[in-house]
Design an enzyme around this catalytic site. Structure first.
Site, PDB file in Angstrom:
ATOM      1  N   CYS A   4      11.312  85.191  21.578  1.00  0.00           N
ATOM      2  CA  CYS A   4      10.835  84.425  22.715  1.00  0.00           C
ATOM      3  C   CYS A   4      10.499  85.329  23.876  1.00  0.00           C
ATOM      4  O   CYS A   4      10.769  86.519  23.864  1.00  0.00           O
ATOM      5  CB  CYS A   4      11.854  83.365  23.124  1.00  0.00           C
ATOM      6  N   GLY A 126      15.382  92.297  28.444  1.00  0.00           N
ATOM      7  CA  GLY A 126      14.598  92.315  27.210  1.00  0.00           C
ATOM      8  C   GLY A 126      14.861  91.058  26.409  1.00  0.00           C
ATOM      9  O   GLY A 126      15.799  90.309  26.653  1.00  0.00           O
ATOM     10  N   CYS A 127      14.008  90.851  25.412  1.00  0.00           N
ATOM     11  CA  CYS A 127      14.146  89.631  24.624  1.00  0.00           C
ATOM     12  C   CYS A 127      13.559  89.855  23.254  1.00  0.00           C
ATOM     13  O   CYS A 127      12.393  89.612  23.018  1.00  0.00           O
ATOM     14  CB  CYS A 127      13.437  88.474  25.326  1.00  0.00           C
ATOM     15  N   GLY A 128      14.371  90.369  22.345  1.00  0.00           N
ATOM     16  CA  GLY A 128      13.928  90.549  20.978  1.00  0.00           C
ATOM     17  C   GLY A 128      14.333  89.336  20.178  1.00  0.00           C
ATOM     18  O   GLY A 128      13.551  88.438  19.921  1.00  0.00           O
ATOM     19  N   CYS A 130      16.259  86.534  20.970  1.00  0.00           N
ATOM     20  CA  CYS A 130      16.902  85.862  22.091  1.00  0.00           C
ATOM     21  C   CYS A 130      17.970  84.903  21.597  1.00  0.00           C
ATOM     22  O   CYS A 130      17.802  84.218  20.601  1.00  0.00           O
ATOM     23  CB  CYS A 130      15.861  85.079  22.893  1.00  0.00           C
TER      24      CYS A 130
END
Length: 288
Positions: A4, A126-128, A130
């Site tokens: 996301c 960051g958002c790998g 999520c």
């Protein structure tokens, strides 16, 4: 297992809550057989979709603005935010100037678990993946699927022909994935499309959760590769068969073995490859 974006600030649209289109027309320059032509072209839309649980925004993803109730329910189930569809009391779609907010009212127990997850992620950037706070949670192993599904391979191959004919947005734009439900009788009963393959499968999961379909005897079809996340979402649905037009990953094959899911890839007319639990697919030919 979601991917996301960071949540953008959204403001209510002045024009009201009209449903966004799934595709738009652009004037394009088309080069074909040595000639340059100007022509219209249909292009798939993708919009930011915020999933808001009991007033708290949890995630914002890019998705095709269609079947968003199915998407929200399926995402909630496949991500373990709720354990059953009845834990979702209400879903409302709020179209805004810069995206769509999907408002979900969920059971208090589920909401408390979600708040605990959010606290464990506080302060991170960051958002790998999520909403996932550890490698152990990413690699969670679902319970083995119990399924009495059994399909002749000709039925699986023919089902993909049905699916291709029912991909309306793909026919317009050439840009979307589809996930579909194949009944034991060979009928493709549900089709959901999205620019994201995970989103399409979440939409299918949500549609199945409210459809009354017999999950134990059917199969999931996807017009994409079969990644680890696709197998994990299939396990969350409870389906015993996942068939894809492209290849699986090695991690997906290992998960399918552990979760007792029949995993087939490269499904074509007259051809396919079975990577795990072949016993649910029947054919006349003997092994070469």
């Amino acid at each position: 297992m979601m991917r996301c974006m960071q949540s953008p600030e959204v403001h209510p649209a002045a024009a009201g809550d009209a449903e966004p289109p799934t595709h738009s027309t652009f004037a394009v320059s088309r080069w074909r057989r040595g000639e340059l032509m100007l022509s219209p072209d249909e292009v798939a839309e993708e919009v930011p979709v915020a999933l808001v649980y009991n007033g708290i925004s949890h995630a914002v993803m890019l998705a095709t603005p269609a079947d968003l109730e199915d998407f929200a329910l399926g995402f909630s189930l496949s991500e373990g935010i709720v354990t059953r569809a009845s834990d979702v009391y209400d879903i409302e779609i709020d179209t805004r100037e810069h995206g769509i907010a999907v408002q979900l009212e969920i059971a208090s127990e589920a909401f408390m678990r979600l708040k605990d997850r959010r606290r464990s992620l506080a302060g991170r950037t960051g958002c790998g993946l999520c909403g996932t706070e550890s490698l152990e949670q990413v690699m969670r192993l679902p319970a083995p699927v119990r399924s009495d599904a059994s399909f002749h391979t000709d039925v699986i191959q023919a089902a993909f022909v049905q699916l291709q004919l029912r991909q309306e947005l793909q026919q317009h734009t050439g840009a979307t994935h589809a996930a579909a439900w194949l009944r034991a009788d060979g009928h493709v009963s549900l089709v959901r499309e999205d620019v994201g393959r995970h989103n399409a499968l979440d939409k299918l999961a949500g549609a199945l959760a409210s459809s009354g379909e017999d999950i134990s005897s059917g199969a999931v079809l996807v017009t994409s590769r079969a990644s680890y996340e696709m197998v994990l979402k299939t396990a969350a649905i409870g389906a015993g068969v996942l068939a894809a037009v492209s290849a699986p990953t090695a991690l997906a094959v290992r998960l399918a073995e552990q979760a007792s899911i029949t995993l087939a890839g490269f499904v074509r007319a007259g051809a396919h490859v079975v990577y795990a639990h072949p016993q649910r697919l029947q054919h006349e030919a003997s092994l070469a």
